[in-house]
Design a protein around this motif. Structure first.
Motif, mmCIF file in Angstrom:
data_model
loop_
_atom_site.group_PDB
_atom_site.id
_atom_site.type_symbol
_atom_site.label_atom_id
_atom_site.label_comp_id
_atom_site.label_asym_id
_atom_site.label_seq_id
_atom_site.Cartn_x
_atom_site.Cartn_y
_atom_site.Cartn_z
ATOM 1 N N ALA A 23 28.942 24.167 38.434
ATOM 2 C CA ALA A 23 29.312 24.218 37.028
ATOM 3 C C ALA A 23 28.226 25.779 36.417
ATOM 4 C CB ALA A 23 27.102 23.338 37.314
ATOM 5 N N LEU A 24 27.891 26.877 37.640
ATOM 6 C CA LEU A 24 28.068 27.877 36.445
ATOM 7 C C LEU A 24 29.397 28.094 36.473
ATOM 8 C CD1 LEU A 24 25.660 29.766 39.248
ATOM 9 C CD2 LEU A 24 25.524 29.726 37.259
ATOM 10 N N LEU A 25 30.408 28.255 36.576
ATOM 11 C CA LEU A 25 31.484 28.609 35.616
ATOM 12 C C LEU A 25 31.761 28.109 34.913
ATOM 13 C CD1 LEU A 25 33.008 29.634 39.548
ATOM 14 C CD2 LEU A 25 32.713 31.177 37.640
ATOM 15 N N GLY A 26 31.877 26.117 35.266
ATOM 16 C CA GLY A 26 32.433 25.918 34.465
ATOM 17 C C GLY A 26 33.218 24.560 34.626
ATOM 18 N N THR A 27 33.973 23.327 34.614
ATOM 19 C CA THR A 27 34.712 23.055 34.969
ATOM 20 C C THR A 27 36.253 23.101 34.386
ATOM 21 O OG1 THR A 27 34.285 20.800 33.190
ATOM 22 C CG2 THR A 27 33.035 20.742 35.587
ATOM 23 N N GLU A 28 36.297 23.433 33.449
ATOM 24 C CA GLU A 28 37.057 24.343 32.783
ATOM 25 C C GLU A 28 37.997 25.386 33.683
ATOM 26 O OE1 GLU A 28 37.248 25.133 28.749
ATOM 27 O OE2 GLU A 28 36.555 23.675 27.907
ATOM 28 N N ARG A 29 37.310 25.970 34.099
ATOM 29 C CA ARG A 29 37.158 27.248 35.476
ATOM 30 C C ARG A 29 37.771 26.645 36.685
ATOM 31 N NH1 ARG A 29 34.759 32.343 34.194
ATOM 32 N NH2 ARG A 29 35.831 33.223 35.325
ATOM 33 N N ARG A 30 37.079 25.535 36.639
ATOM 34 C CA ARG A 30 36.994 25.460 38.243
ATOM 35 C C ARG A 30 36.287 24.431 38.561
ATOM 36 N NH1 ARG A 30 34.418 28.790 43.189
ATOM 37 N NH2 ARG A 30 34.535 27.637 45.467
ATOM 38 N N THR A 31 37.105 22.891 39.927
ATOM 39 C CA THR A 31 36.995 22.048 39.588
ATOM 40 C C THR A 31 36.386 21.295 41.242
ATOM 41 O OG1 THR A 31 38.715 20.985 40.153
ATOM 42 C CG2 THR A 31 37.947 20.558 37.607
ATOM 43 N N GLU A 40 37.243 14.182 33.020
ATOM 44 C CA GLU A 40 36.217 13.260 34.119
ATOM 45 C C GLU A 40 35.426 14.476 34.751
ATOM 46 O OE1 GLU A 40 36.000 10.236 33.999
ATOM 47 O OE2 GLU A 40 37.850 9.880 32.067
ATOM 48 N N ALA A 41 35.762 15.738 34.687
ATOM 49 C CA ALA A 41 35.231 16.624 35.773
ATOM 50 C C ALA A 41 33.476 17.086 35.557
ATOM 51 C CB ALA A 41 36.236 17.503 35.517
ATOM 52 N N PRO A 42 33.746 16.716 34.450
ATOM 53 C CA PRO A 42 32.038 17.256 34.528
ATOM 54 C C PRO A 42 30.997 15.959 34.390
ATOM 55 C CG PRO A 42 33.143 17.947 31.490
ATOM 56 C CD PRO A 42 34.621 17.151 32.949
ATOM 57 N N GLY A 43 31.705 14.718 34.258
ATOM 58 C CA GLY A 43 30.940 13.317 34.649
ATOM 59 C C GLY A 43 30.619 13.765 36.194
ATOM 60 N N ALA A 44 32.224 13.793 36.906
ATOM 61 C CA ALA A 44 32.413 13.950 38.353
ATOM 62 C C ALA A 44 30.981 14.602 38.618
ATOM 63 C CB ALA A 44 33.918 13.881 38.502
#
Length: 539
Positions: A23-31, A40-44
């Motif tokens: 959450a701190l790094l953001g789903t664009e940088r880490r999933t 779909e990554a933020p919702g997951a």
């Protein structure tokens, strides 16, 4: 004790810490593992976080069993009488700031009576009710002025509680050794060990305790580690020598005049100057005497002053600060320090055998009077000399009622503190009778409580005069507050006549009459409450 679980999600293998990191790094940088990057990554991530949140709130891991704490030490003092215990609960339930501001109304200020109640309870040697200890410790936490009396009254159980609640740790800091008794005179080895290994607060308390019972032993103990102490610690330890200061301390203090710390040197010089027979006092007397003389060539004897032209190394070693504060002339600055440190008894010899009153009454040439008399004021306070204090104060009816040397209310209060309590009260009563209450607040603060009868009557009469004159009432609120705490409770009946709303003069402040009535009603109620407190504590 239980602790929240941080389980790993079985489907994803994600811990709470991993979810927070993503959450701190953001789903664009880490999933999350097993989740493809994209829309779909933020919702997951939020779904996984919701599951873990429910688990953290619902799941508890059993805490480890710990040993039951040892019982609190027994308090051998007698139990507080029940009426007094109920009164204490009322005092502790009152909280500052619960009023709406503005006028205080007629209700007594209970929190302001708590210090007086504690002093009476300690004087009579009662133990605190266990059920009231938490409220008492909370009150002491919020008011540092309450702590010494509150902790004395609370006794050993307060220390037991303080070890369990971080909010009350001040009790451990305020009690040497966290409540452990200091070594007695019969335990020299334990005292030596505590002095060498104890915390700073414990060492200060130990030195003060030994000094109170054996001045020489405390000085000798301090000497064993003096050379290795930090400068700020040396200063605190040296200050303990004020108790029982005597001629036997002079050699140690003379050595301290060569200390590498300026503050330590200054404190040593101050202590030596308070010993009239010390070598330093003699040196200061010679220096000051060479600057001050009586000139008989004019029409009347006049004091003439020739201030020092330099501050030599010897003066600095004896505690004279060479650099003058901003706005002060160097020569007057040096002169003031020399006169302040010179024994007052020497001036009679050097100025023609005159008494302090006669010396103070002499005119001083070239505008040196203010500087010279102010230095004599400081000397009278430092040397606790009542004869010089009387001379410098002058009669309370004198113009400005401050005498020739007391140029401020603070200085007058300091001079008064050197007099006996009865004389102090009489002087302040005379001051109020002539000059009223406008400048009396600081002077009243140094008078013993409860106020002597004459002083109490002078205060009440002055308040009554201000009321009848229609004076602005709020300017007397400070004195009224002092009267509530310091007037003798027996004055309550005499004050009943002042509780009615007076007729207001045409030039009175709007609403002044009602305010005065409320103030006197509160004063009477508080005095009667204090009388009841005393009766309840008598058992």
């Amino acid at each position: 004790m239980n602790s929240p679980l941080t389980p790993t999600d079985a489907s994803t293998g994600n811990s709470w810490e991993e979810l927070v990191t993503v959450a701190l790094l953001g789903t664009e940088r880490r999933t999350l593992p097993g989740i493809a990057p994209g829309r779909e990554a933020p919702g997951a991530l939020l779904d996984a976080a919701a599951i873990q949140t429910v688990r953290r709130r619902a799941g508890l891991r059993p805490g480890r069993a710990t040993a039951r704490p040892e019982p609190a030490a027994q308090d051998p003092r007698p139990a507080l009488p029940r009426p007094a215990a109920r009164r204490l609960a009322m005092l502790l339930a009152d909280r500052p700031g619960t009023g709406g501001g503005g006028r205080r109304g007629t209700a007594p200020d209970l929190m302001e009576l708590l210090p007086q109640w504690l002093a009476l309870a300690n004087e009579r040697g009662f133990a605190a009710p266990p059920e009231l200890l938490p409220a008492l410790l909370d009150a002491a936490r919020g008011r540092t002025d309450l702590r010494p009396a509150a902790l004395t009254f609370a006794g050993p159980r307060a220390l037991w509680l303080a070890r369990l609640n971080p909010d009350w740790r001040f009790a451990l800091r305020a009690t040497p050794g966290g409540g452990a008794a200091l070594p007695g005179a019969e335990e020299p080895e334990r005292a030596k060990q505590l002095w060498q290994e104890g915390l700073f607060a414990e060492r200060v308390a130990l030195l003060a305790a030994i000094r109170a019972r054996d001045a020489a032993a405390a000085r000798e103990l301090l000497a064993t580690t003096w050379a290795t102490e930090r400068a700020e610690d040396r200063l605190m330890f040296l200050d303990s020598l004020r108790t029982g200061l005597c001629a036997a301390d002079e050699p140690f203090l003379e050595q301290a005049l060569a200390d590498r710390s300026r503050n330590v040197r200054a404190t040593a010089a101050e202590l030596l100057s308070a010993l009239p027979g010390s070598a330093l006092a003699g040196r200061m007397a010679d220096r000051a005497g060479s600057c001050v003389a009586v000139d008989h060539t004019g029409g009347e004897p006049t004091i003439v002053v020739e201030a020092p032209h330099e501050c030599d190394a010897g003066m600095e070693r004896d505690g004279v600060v060479a650099k003058a504060p901003t706005g002060r002339g160097e020569r007057s600055w040096w002169l003031g320090q020399l006169v302040e440190a010179a024994p007052l008894a020497t001036w009679s010899e050097r100025l023609g055998g005159r008494t302090p009153e006669e010396i103070v009454a002499l005119p001083v040439a070239d505008d040196w009077q203010g500087e010279l008399h102010a230095a004599w004021c400081r000397a009278a306070v430092r040397q606790r000399d009542p004869s010089w204090s009387r001379a410098l104060l002058g009669p309370p009816s004198a113009p400005e009622a401050g005498g020739p040397g007391a140029v401020s209310l603070a200085e007058r209060a300091k001079l008064l503190s050197t007099l006996g309590s009865a004389e102090r009260a009489e002087w302040v009563a005379g001051f109020i009778a002539v000059h009223g209450l406008s400048e009396a607040f600081q002077l009243l603060g140094v008078c013993a409580t409860p106020w002597a009868g004459g002083l109490g009557r002078a205060v009440v009469d002055a308040l009554n005069i201000a009321r009848d004159a229609g004076s602005y009432p709020w300017s007397f609120s400070g004195v009224m507050g002092l009267a509530e705490r310091c007037l003798d409770p027996s004055e309550a009946d005499r004050l009943d006549a002042l509780t009615a709303v007076p007729d207001e003069p045409e030039n009175a402040s709007p609403g002044a009459g009602g305010y005065w009535a409320e103030s006197f009603q509160r004063l009477v109620g508080t005095l009667r409450l204090r009388a009841a407190m005393r009766a309840e504590l008598r058992g």
